[in-house]
Motif scaffolding. Structure first.
Motif, mmCIF file in Angstrom:
data_model
loop_
_atom_site.group_PDB
_atom_site.id
_atom_site.type_symbol
_atom_site.label_atom_id
_atom_site.label_comp_id
_atom_site.label_asym_id
_atom_site.label_seq_id
_atom_site.Cartn_x
_atom_site.Cartn_y
_atom_site.Cartn_z
ATOM 1 N N HIS A 123 75.253 72.174 68.821
ATOM 2 C CA HIS A 123 76.689 72.126 69.115
ATOM 3 C C HIS A 123 77.141 73.273 70.019
ATOM 4 O O HIS A 123 78.338 73.419 70.270
ATOM 5 C CB HIS A 123 77.502 72.130 67.819
ATOM 6 N N TYR A 176 80.418 77.229 70.875
ATOM 7 C CA TYR A 176 80.862 75.851 70.634
ATOM 8 C C TYR A 176 81.770 75.374 71.762
ATOM 9 O O TYR A 176 81.780 74.198 72.105
ATOM 10 C CB TYR A 176 81.585 75.812 69.283
ATOM 11 N N PRO A 216 78.662 69.508 74.375
ATOM 12 C CA PRO A 216 78.218 68.736 73.209
ATOM 13 C C PRO A 216 79.355 68.283 72.297
ATOM 14 O O PRO A 216 79.200 67.321 71.551
ATOM 15 C CB PRO A 216 77.279 69.691 72.478
ATOM 16 N N SER A 217 80.490 68.950 72.376
ATOM 17 C CA SER A 217 81.596 68.626 71.467
ATOM 18 C C SER A 217 82.833 68.110 72.193
ATOM 19 O O SER A 217 83.861 67.883 71.556
ATOM 20 C CB SER A 217 81.977 69.869 70.661
ATOM 21 N N ARG A 241 76.177 65.601 78.349
ATOM 22 C CA ARG A 241 76.355 65.517 76.899
ATOM 23 C C ARG A 241 75.297 64.569 76.359
ATOM 24 O O ARG A 241 75.027 63.530 76.954
ATOM 25 C CB ARG A 241 77.750 64.982 76.586
#
Length: 140
Positions: A8, A39, A77-78, A111
């Protein structure tokens, strides 16, 4: 795979490649920075970036008209595969820096969704022109 290992946390690096025709480039070298981001943010390690660039230029005999820096990449990723406000500001500052020797720079954001990679790219130039770059991914 680096995206899996990043989890993440955002990861990234540089894009280097070969000019195939005017406005057509093939990424031949994608670096992965050892230090991961957080993050919500990826921060470039300037020392590793300089080492990676010199390694690439040495391997291409410093033929800058054919092989050169294309831009930067990092993961989201988030978040959506779109540049954040910070991403846009960073790329605009990069291409407008008086020390920038290129005519453009690309930002690619990726991603990992399950086993599929989502990716998109944007082009920036010193005159303030920017927009979506056409991205074709070859699966080896």
């Amino acid at each position: 795979m680096a995206l899996n290992e990043g989890g993440h946390r955002e990861i990234g690096g540089q894009l280097f490649g070969e000019q195939l025709a005017p406005s057509q480039f093939l990424v031949t070298n994608l670096t992965v920075q050892a230090r991961r981001g957080s993050y919500t943010r990826f921060i470039v390690d300037l020392f590793q970036a300089a080492r990676d660039a010199m390694r690439f230029f040495d391997s291409t005999q410093h033929d800058y008209t054919r092989h050169n820096y294309i831009g930067e990449w990092h993961s989201h990723p988030s978040f959506k595969v779109r540049p954040s406000g910070t991403d846009l500001t960073t790329m605009r500052e990069l291409v407008r820096d008086p020390g920038f020797k290129g005519t453009f720079a690309v930002l690619m954001i990726v991603r990992l969704d399950a086993d599929c990679i989502a990716a998109a790219a944007w082009n920036f130039d010193p005159l303030g022109r920017e927009g979506v770059a056409q991205l074709e991914i070859e699966n080896d």
